[in-house]
Design an enzyme around this catalytic site. Structure first.
Site, short mmCIF file in Angstrom:
data_model
loop_
_atom_site.label_atom_id
_atom_site.label_comp_id
_atom_site.label_asym_id
_atom_site.label_seq_id
_atom_site.Cartn_x
_atom_site.Cartn_y
_atom_site.Cartn_z
N HIS A 172 -1.03 -36.04 -40.20
CA HIS A 172 -2.43 -36.06 -39.76
C HIS A 172 -2.86 -35.54 -38.57
O HIS A 172 -3.85 -35.89 -37.88
CB HIS A 172 -2.92 -37.59 -39.22
CG HIS A 172 -2.22 -38.76 -40.47
ND1 HIS A 172 -3.11 -39.33 -41.37
CD2 HIS A 172 -1.47 -39.43 -40.75
CE1 HIS A 172 -2.28 -39.95 -41.84
NE2 HIS A 172 -1.55 -40.50 -41.95
N GLU A 203 -6.97 -15.28 -40.87
CA GLU A 203 -7.74 -16.17 -41.08
C GLU A 203 -8.22 -14.89 -42.32
O GLU A 203 -9.23 -16.44 -43.11
CB GLU A 203 -9.09 -15.18 -39.90
CG GLU A 203 -8.97 -16.12 -38.87
CD GLU A 203 -9.53 -16.16 -37.92
OE1 GLU A 203 -11.10 -16.76 -37.00
OE2 GLU A 203 -9.15 -14.77 -37.20
N LYS A 242 -10.18 -11.42 -25.72
CA LYS A 242 -9.68 -11.46 -26.79
C LYS A 242 -8.21 -10.75 -28.15
O LYS A 242 -8.01 -9.57 -27.96
CB LYS A 242 -10.75 -11.24 -27.71
CG LYS A 242 -11.64 -12.99 -27.64
CD LYS A 242 -11.34 -14.58 -27.13
CE LYS A 242 -11.23 -14.39 -28.57
NZ LYS A 242 -12.25 -15.25 -29.48
N SER A 251 -11.97 -8.31 -29.62
CA SER A 251 -13.73 -8.27 -29.86
C SER A 251 -13.97 -7.48 -29.30
O SER A 251 -13.26 -6.91 -28.03
CB SER A 251 -13.94 -10.08 -28.64
OG SER A 251 -14.99 -9.61 -28.05
#
Ligand code: ARG
Length: 465
Positions: A162, A292, A285, A279
């Site tokens: 969970h 992804e 970043k 970025s």
């Protein structure tokens, strides 16, 4: 040769040529040209089969085989030849080329056979090769997980359910969970390849072949281990995307884990620069784009499976032109999976795990609560009661704002007189991991055994290919 109006594979009963838009709409050569090497192999086997039943003479077979060689060679060397062709599909392309080479002898090869079985045969040959390629890429990814699992046998982490910290496990155990899932994918691929490993040639358009061709010999000629047992089934069947979407779903889950682990909140991993991006605006970043995109591209594979399912749903038995839709989905999914596996392998191999962060999360006595309950179980308390008592201990630790191992003996004896001093010493994270020593558990020895077993399995598979 000239009594024919055009060089289509059909048309004798038609007065008009197809509408231009419809003609382009039904054309499949742009994508089924990928079957060309398979189609040529099938043509060679078919030419020999026709000789055995006396439709082609020995000389005609020799001429046909030589012409097929020439076609294969030119197709390889001259991609524009394919790009500029007006052929309807790969079957038409080869017949046109054969006739250009041989004249009317080229029209003999299609005796007793149909494009329906040709396309089904090409499809199966493609799948057998594709499955072998994908298995190799999957093995590479599993090897990269195994390497990391071996390198991280001493690193505990907080196992979660969970998305809540549950029990400590070894990082190796976590990595091996992914390796096991991908190993099942290999089995699924092997099953898909094994079910594709039957030759449809001789099925005709749907009913079988009216010439007494030796189906078994054709199958063997093409490297199949058997022939398909039902001509109608042979021209309708399309599988395989199941196996690919299983792999993609597992990759997506792996990706999701690593996207989370790379976040500042977890900080469990340092991703390799080679598999991350920055970025354009925020200089600090470092984004986990490889993972992804792996997660994102899984959508395409699932979509390919669903596209084919949707096409198949409602189709009656036998060949229907709808089935032509199978190829673009299959090719795209296959090519995508190859890239996905390559990227995942590189990203796993280059990842550094932050032992400090992983250990800190695992080393929280709250995660030893189940083992604390087992302490009471060993003293004869029924588990449900033990669960309840430890719940009370944890409530007290929360109230006092410190880990339960730092409560006083008095505090815990108020909850149960069964608690003794050694209870508060608590187990160490190493103890908690070590006591999950069942096969398949997270104890170091169990994980080592699982690694050895999997390595053996992969070695066995690699020997077979
Ligand atoms: N191009 C078709 C396919 O990919 C095979 C040709 C069968 N055409 C036909 N009209 N029966 O499925």
């Amino acid at each position: 040769m000239s009594e024919r109006k055009d060089d289509r594979l059909w048309g004798g009963r038609f007065d008009k040529a197809p509408d231009e838009l419809f003609d382009a709409f039904q054309n499949s050569f742009a994508f089924d040209c990928r079957f060309l090497p398979y189609e040529i192999a099938v043509d060679r086997a078919w030419a020999r089969a026709l000789q055995r039943v006396g439709i082609l003479t020995e000389t005609e077979v020799k001429q046909t085989l030589a012409a097929l060689d020439k076609i294969a060679e030119r197709a390889e060397r001259d991609p524009l030849w394919l790009a500029d062709s007006a052929a309807e599909d790969v079957h038409h392309f080869i017949e046109k080329a054969l006739v250009e080479e041989l004249g009317p002898i080229g029209w003999k090869l299609h005796t007793g056979r149909s494009r329906n079985e040709l396309v089904a045969t090409d499809f199966r040959l493609f799948i057998i090769d594709a499955a072998a390629e994908t298995q190799e890429a999957l093995s590479a990814l599993i090897h990269s997980l195994l390497l990391q699992a071996k390198a991280n046998l001493k690193t505990p982490m907080a196992g979660m359910t969970h998305m809540q910290h549950a029990q400590p496990i070894l990082l190796s155990h976590f990595l091996m969970a992914h390796a096991q899932a991908l190993t099942r994918d290999i089995t699924r691929l092997q099953n898909a390849a094994a079910s594709a490993d039957a030759c449809p040639m001789g099925s005709g358009a749907l009913a079988g072949c009216a010439f007494a061709i030796d189906r078994d010999a054709i199958a063997r000629d093409l490297g199949f281990s058997r022939m398909t047992p039902n001509s109608l089934d042979a021209v309708s069947d399309r599988d395989f995307l199941f196996a690919l979407s299983g792999i993609a779903t597992h990759l997506s889950r792996l990706a999701e884990d690593f996207v989370l682990f790379a976040s500042q909140e977890f900080s469990y991993v340092i991703l390799p620069d080679e598999y991350s991006t920055g970025s354009s605006l925020m200089p600090q970043k470092k984004n986990p784009d490889s993972w992804e995109l792996l997660r994102g591209k899984t959508g395409r594979i699932t979509a390919a499976l669903f596209a084919l399912f949707t096409t198949l749903k409602g189709l009656p038995t036998s060949y229907q032109r709808d089935l032509q839709e199978d190829k673009e989905a299959l090719f795209a999914a296959h090519d995508q999976i190859e890239d996905m596996l390559g990227v995942a392998t590189g990203a796993i191999t280059g990842t550094r795990f932050r032992e400090d962060r992983l250990r800190a999360a695992a080393n929280n006595p709250a995660l030893f609560a189940t083992d604390a309950a087992d302490y009471l179980v060993h003293r004869g308390v029924p588990f449900r009661q033990a669960h309840d008592l430890i719940g009370k201990v944890l409530k007290e630790s929360e109230r006092q704002g410190k880990p339960w191992t730092q409560l006083s003996l008095e505090d815990v004896q108020k909850i149960s007189p069964l608690f003794e001093k050694d209870f508060l010493e608590g187990p160490s994270v190493e103890d908690v991991i070590a006591n999950k020593a069942v096969p398949g558990g997270t104890a170091t020895e169990s994980v080592r055994a699982a690694i050895a077993q999997l390595e053996q399995k992969l070695a066995q598979w690699e020997k077979q290919t």
